[in-house]
Scaffold this motif. Structure first.
Motif, PDB file in Angstrom:
ATOM      1  N   THR A  40     -37.304  15.344 -27.722  1.00 48.25           N
ATOM      2  CA  THR A  40     -37.989  15.583 -28.997  1.00 48.25           C
ATOM      3  C   THR A  40     -38.634  16.959 -28.874  1.00 48.25           C
ATOM      4  N   GLY A  41     -38.009  17.934 -29.487  1.00 46.53           N
ATOM      5  CA  GLY A  41     -38.384  19.327 -29.242  1.00 46.53           C
ATOM      6  C   GLY A  41     -39.500  19.809 -30.151  1.00 46.53           C
ATOM      7  N   GLY A  42     -39.707  21.116 -30.117  1.00 54.39           N
ATOM      8  CA  GLY A  42     -40.722  21.749 -30.959  1.00 54.39           C
ATOM      9  C   GLY A  42     -41.990  22.100 -30.207  1.00 54.39           C
ATOM     10  N   ASN A  43     -42.087  21.662 -28.913  1.00 56.50           N
ATOM     11  CA  ASN A  43     -43.291  22.009 -28.140  1.00 56.50           C
ATOM     12  C   ASN A  43     -43.030  23.240 -27.286  1.00 56.50           C
ATOM     13  N   THR A  45     -38.738  28.367 -26.351  1.00 59.14           N
ATOM     14  CA  THR A  45     -39.741  27.453 -26.942  1.00 59.14           C
ATOM     15  C   THR A  45     -41.021  28.197 -27.315  1.00 59.14           C
ATOM     16  N   ARG A  46     -40.994  29.544 -27.141  1.00 55.85           N
ATOM     17  CA  ARG A  46     -42.168  30.365 -27.485  1.00 55.85           C
ATOM     18  C   ARG A  46     -43.359  29.978 -26.601  1.00 55.85           C
ATOM     19  N   GLY A  47     -43.063  29.699 -25.353  1.00 57.24           N
ATOM     20  CA  GLY A  47     -44.130  29.287 -24.434  1.00 57.24           C
ATOM     21  C   GLY A  47     -44.440  30.347 -23.403  1.00 57.24           C
ATOM     22  N   THR A  65     -30.854  22.233 -35.816  1.00 61.77           N
ATOM     23  CA  THR A  65     -31.204  20.875 -36.245  1.00 61.77           C
ATOM     24  C   THR A  65     -30.659  19.867 -35.231  1.00 61.77           C
ATOM     25  N   PRO A  66     -31.295  18.688 -35.135  1.00 60.03           N
ATOM     26  CA  PRO A  66     -30.847  17.707 -34.130  1.00 60.03           C
ATOM     27  C   PRO A  66     -29.441  17.207 -34.438  1.00 60.03           C
ATOM     28  N   ILE A  89     -36.099  22.369 -31.195  1.00 63.59           N
ATOM     29  CA  ILE A  89     -35.972  21.684 -32.486  1.00 63.59           C
ATOM     30  C   ILE A  89     -37.012  20.568 -32.612  1.00 63.59           C
ATOM     31  N   PRO A  90     -37.877  20.623 -33.655  1.00 62.14           N
ATOM     32  CA  PRO A  90     -38.842  19.515 -33.843  1.00 62.14           C
ATOM     33  C   PRO A  90     -38.102  18.301 -34.405  1.00 62.14           C
ATOM     34  N   GLY A  91     -37.473  17.567 -33.550  1.00 62.63           N
ATOM     35  CA  GLY A  91     -36.691  16.392 -33.927  1.00 62.63           C
ATOM     36  C   GLY A  91     -36.076  15.828 -32.664  1.00 62.63           C
ATOM     37  N   VAL A  92     -35.359  14.717 -32.819  1.00 62.37           N
ATOM     38  CA  VAL A  92     -34.822  14.014 -31.632  1.00 62.37           C
ATOM     39  C   VAL A  92     -33.356  14.374 -31.429  1.00 62.37           C
ATOM     40  N   THR A  93     -33.044  14.903 -30.262  1.00 63.02           N
ATOM     41  CA  THR A  93     -31.651  15.227 -29.909  1.00 63.02           C
ATOM     42  C   THR A  93     -31.228  14.379 -28.712  1.00 63.02           C
TER      43      THR A  93
END
Ligand code: EPZ
Length: 429
Positions: A7-10, A247-249, A362-363, A384-388
């Motif tokens: 589950t991305g986006g972090n 991830t921009r981290g 997109t996932p 991706i803020p979603g589940v892959t």
């Protein structure tokens, strides 16, 4: 069947310690066959390519025991020639180092053809050219490569048609105990070539020039055991560097040799990231945006081909159109189809990819097409803020030690799940 669910986006934040290099450990593990005694190898990664190699060597009489996590004692005193398991050998590419090791120790060899990532044809003609230059008579029949000789390998001069990592290492291993001196010209310069030369020299070999394109090997009658620590994995390190930027981290990657990462650092800086170097670590921080760039893969010290898929995933999130020119393998693009399932806009023209950024991915259910392609879709999923869901993850586990645990420690929402293999019902009549 196992899957990785992300589950991305972090953004990734924190510190990660890199494991030992798969591509350095493999030749060194097979090179222990040259030693009629015990070697202790440290910083060995816990990955399936290594565990498969241990199984292959145990199958021909090596005694291998784990002394502690990452440290193994390997005793090849009683190793026999030509008896390796065909199916195990074909599971990985690195098993072909057994050819050079058997030829060097026994003056003959018989090993099945290797396997490895499916990048199109992966010939071994340069390996054969090298073995023949050392006096070997090489035949390939029935799925096996056989080497015969009158009395063992004899030193010679070899000029490779292309700088092959595997062929350079295989010939260096075979030549270490050959009669006389061998000079390899147009040799591969990768850090894992240097590491294997250093291991062999620690066992009493007389190798100079590793890391340059001319390597000289003065054959010695025999090698003795030693204790040796494998270098860190520059491709695992590069993969985490790219994931941090994608991830921009901001991530500190420890247990690395910054020099080995220079081409990756330079490319990430071009995208707007900052890379701070320490003695045995790099600190990678994403820029405000990811700028487009162009990459051409080259032999070391150029940009590594094994970092191309990961870079493609990052450049899908960049502004503008980026390009990747894969100059080493004719087709390591199977992963591109998986990124396209995630919305990537990538066009392939021969060996050049045009990657149009600017559209969020997109996932989608995707697979690992090969080792590095698998990590590319993981990096894409992390953005991706979603589940892959990613399947065929055994291909990723060939070369990454505890990748889920390491990413989770950096803040990724990632888990490995087991799902029952689909039950295929017989077709109704
Ligand atoms: C090693 O493969 C690595 N594998 C690969 O890493 C890596 O991509 C490659 O080196 C290049 O750095 C291992 O170390 C186990 P090559 P290898 O011989 O030895 C052609 C990973 O992801 N060639 O340097 O097979 C070949 O087809 C893997 O860790 C010949 O034509 O690579 C390729 O186009 C993937 N004839 C080019 O040379 C030969 O006899 C470079 O291959 C040998 C190679």
């Amino acid at each position: 069947m196992d899957k990785i669910v992300i589950t991305g986006g972090n953004p990734l934040f924190g510190q990660v310690e890199i494991s030992g290099s798969k591509n350095a450990a493999l030749p060194i593990i097979y090179a222990t066959v040259l030693v009629k005694g015990k070697c202790v190898l440290e910083n060995i990664p816990d990955i399936s390519d290594i565990n498969c190699s241990f199984e292959i060597l145990r199958g021909v009489g090596a005694k291998i025991r784990m002394l502690s996590r990452g440290t193994y004692e390997i005793d090849c005193t009683d190793v026999v020639c030509g008896q390796s398991d065909y199916e195990l050998v074909r599971r990985i590419r690195g098993s072909y180092y057994l050819l050079g090791a058997e030829f060097g120790r026994f003056g003959r060899a018989r090993v099945g053809f290797p396997g490895g990532c499916n990048f199109g044809v992966r010939p071994i003609d340069q390996h054969i050219k090298g073995f023949e230059a050392l006096g070997g008579r090489v035949t390939t029949d029935g799925g096996y490569v056989e080497i015969e000789s009158d009395g063992g390998a004899v030193g010679s001069n070899i000029f490779f048609d292309l700088s092959s990592v595997g062929a350079t290492l295989n010939v260096m291993i075979a030549a270490a105990t050959a009669e006389g001196t061998t000079v390899i010209d147009n040799a591969a310069r990768e850090p894992h070539v240097v590491d294997c030369a250093n291991f062999l020299n620690t066992c009493g070999a007389r190798i100079s020039g590793a890391g340059s394109d001319v390597i000289k090997i003065k054959g010695v009658p025999e090698l003795h055991g030693c204790t040796y620590a494998i270098i860190p994995d520059m491709i695992e390190a590069g993969s985490f560097m790219v994931a941090a930027v994608a991830t921009r981290g901001s991530v500190k990657i420890t247990n690395v040799i910054p020099k080995h990462l220079e081409s990756v650092s330079a490319k990430l800086i071009e995208t707007g990231a900052t890379v701070e170097e320490f003695d045995d670590a790099v600190m990678v921080t994403a820029g405000k945006t990811v700028k487009r760039t162009s990459v051409k893969t080259l032999p070391y010290p150029g940009f590594p081909t094994d970092m191309h898929p990961q870079m493609a995933a990052l450049l899908c999130t960049a502004e503008g159109t980026s390009y990747i020119n894969e100059s080493i393998f004719e087709n390591r693009f199977r992963y591109v189809e998986e990124l396209r399932r995630m919305g990537a806009r990538i066009k392939a023209d021969g060996r050049v990819l045009a990657i149009e950024g600017g559209t969020p991915l997109t996932p989608a259910p995707v697979i690992a097409t090969d080792l590095r392609g698998g990590v590319a879709v993981m990096i894409a999923a992390l953005t991706i803020p979603g589940v892959t869901e990613i399947s065929e993850i055994q291909l990723i586990e060939r070369g990454y030690d505890n990748i889920c645990g390491k990413l989770r420690a950096l803040g990724a929402n990632i888990k490995k799940i087991s799902v029952p293999d689909e039950i295929v019902l017989p077709q109704a009549k």
